[in-house]
Enzyme design. Sequence first.
Site, PDB file in Angstrom:
ATOM      1  N   ASP A 132      29.742  38.309  28.962  1.00 26.90           N
ATOM      2  CA  ASP A 132      31.113  38.504  29.470  1.00 26.90           C
ATOM      3  C   ASP A 132      31.033  39.260  30.789  1.00 26.90           C
ATOM      4  OD1 ASP A 132      31.999  37.496  27.066  1.00 26.90           O
ATOM      5  OD2 ASP A 132      32.455  39.459  26.198  1.00 26.90           O
ATOM      6  N   GLU A 138      36.931  40.686  10.097  1.00 27.64           N
ATOM      7  CA  GLU A 138      37.981  40.228  11.010  1.00 27.64           C
ATOM      8  C   GLU A 138      39.066  39.550  10.181  1.00 27.64           C
ATOM      9  OE1 GLU A 138      37.039  38.395  14.757  1.00 27.64           O
ATOM     10  OE2 GLU A 138      38.616  36.903  14.504  1.00 27.64           O
ATOM     11  N   HIS A 145      30.455  41.063  25.158  1.00 27.38           N
ATOM     12  CA  HIS A 145      29.171  40.377  25.000  1.00 27.38           C
ATOM     13  C   HIS A 145      28.407  40.578  26.307  1.00 27.38           C
ATOM     14  CE1 HIS A 145      32.020  37.879  22.613  1.00 27.38           C
ATOM     15  NE2 HIS A 145      31.008  37.704  21.795  1.00 27.38           N
ATOM     16  N   HIS A 168      38.986  35.740  10.022  1.00 30.08           N
ATOM     17  CA  HIS A 168      37.819  35.170   9.335  1.00 30.08           C
ATOM     18  C   HIS A 168      37.958  35.270   7.815  1.00 30.08           C
ATOM     19  CE1 HIS A 168      35.175  36.016  13.149  1.00 30.08           C
ATOM     20  NE2 HIS A 168      36.233  35.266  13.395  1.00 30.08           N
TER      21      HIS A 168
HETATM   22  C1  GCO Z   1      34.876  34.446  16.867  1.00 32.48           C
HETATM   23  C2  GCO Z   1      34.370  35.856  16.708  1.00 32.48           C
HETATM   24  C3  GCO Z   1      33.890  36.435  17.976  1.00 32.48           C
HETATM   25  C4  GCO Z   1      33.144  37.721  17.748  1.00 32.48           C
HETATM   26  C5  GCO Z   1      32.494  38.151  19.001  1.00 32.48           C
HETATM   27  C6  GCO Z   1      31.931  39.528  18.932  1.00 32.48           C
HETATM   28  O1  GCO Z   1      34.895  33.908  17.958  1.00 32.48           O
HETATM   29  O2  GCO Z   1      35.231  33.909  15.854  1.00 32.48           O
HETATM   30  O3  GCO Z   1      35.377  36.647  16.160  1.00 32.48           O
HETATM   31  O4  GCO Z   1      34.977  36.624  18.824  1.00 32.48           O
HETATM   32  O5  GCO Z   1      33.977  38.716  17.284  1.00 32.48           O
HETATM   33  O6  GCO Z   1      31.496  37.232  19.293  1.00 32.48           O
HETATM   34  O7  GCO Z   1      31.143  39.692  17.850  1.00 32.48           O
HETATM   35 MN    MN Z   2      35.603  39.014  15.919  1.00 34.74          MN
END
Ligand code: GCO
Ligand code: MN
Length: 386
Positions: free
Chosen positions: A56, A216, A53, A219
Amino acid sequence: MYEPRKEDKFSFGLWTVANRGRDPFGEATRPTMSPTHIVKKLAEIGAWGVNLHDNDLIPIDASASERDRIISDFKKALADNGLAVGMATTNLFYDPVFKDGAFTANDGRVRSYAIQKVMNAIDVGAELGAPIFVFWGGREGTEVDFSKDHAESVKRTREAINFLCNYVKDQGYNIKFSLEAKPNEPRGDIYFSTSGAMLGFIATLQYPEMVGVNPEVAHELMANLNVAHVVGQCLDADKLFIIHLNGQKYARYDQDLRFGSEDLNGAFSLVHMLETHNFQGSLEFDAHAYRTEDEEGVWDFARGCMRNYLILREKSRQFQQDAEAQDILKSNDIKCDSWNAVASGYSRDTAEKIKNSDYPKQEMSERGLRYERLDQIVGEILMGVR
Ligand code: GCO
Ligand code: MN
């Protein structure tokens, strides 16, 4: 055999290995780690790239000269250690200004400030050679559902992404966008909760060819979905630009565990999909070490992520060469001329022919498919006894 190499294209976010173990109930358990130190260590353990990011690397309140100095130090570290930047992104969630969202905030000034922040972050990404720019809208959503018009939120997100695609084209950058879905956390509910929702949204954009997705693992599991199925649809749509790998127990808070540490069958099915479809994008680990670890534990975590992927890749190859397993798959793959005619496109003749066909329904229904055996074989491969 399980040593990571550059061509494996493994990468880690700066925010992942620098995670200090803070959670809503407890303070940090590890000290900060500098981005240049992370680059050096990632190269040492065999990673190909690093992701970041804007903040970061560059503090949100850095002056222009500080920004330039930080970027040049970081570029030097990348070059010295032979590491690439896999993707860059914008932090649109940490600063209090984004408490009600960025592109979907009710305050138009916040939406516009978010565009400014993203354009600056895209400039950083371009300078570092990032081919992909990610959008994860952690604060885009609601707790109070009648506080926003959700159709308007979708429209505002489209306006933002369209504007930013034009910005990339206008600057002549060689960057594509990738959208990352999550159902909730930190918002009560986040817009575009799954990668499937993102795929539907992408089709409505001005430049859909510039935009893909990065599902992901955690997620999709938080949404109770099957990650390998999700990846299958993204691959079919030619939209799997990158992937975020980690481990997660079903339907919990976002755990971001070491890849392969949970749901071994799910992780295997995912790696098997990626490998059999010859996925060429970067394999990004978006996870972090347990709160119990010191820095050595962080590198154990990072090595473990890559090693587990490579082990599962080897297991996928073993499965593809397993005569008994392949025989089961083959015997279930029954060819049919009528279906071939359907697949090659509609004709009145085919429709007529199929309407008038007889099917051996009883035999088709009664055939055993031997999936019990198939699953046992994979289980035994995974448990290391086959
Ligand atoms: C989360 C996300 C983040 C994103 C990141 C880059 O915290 O749930 O996965 O880690 O991946 O902001 O897009
Ligand atoms: Mn992520």
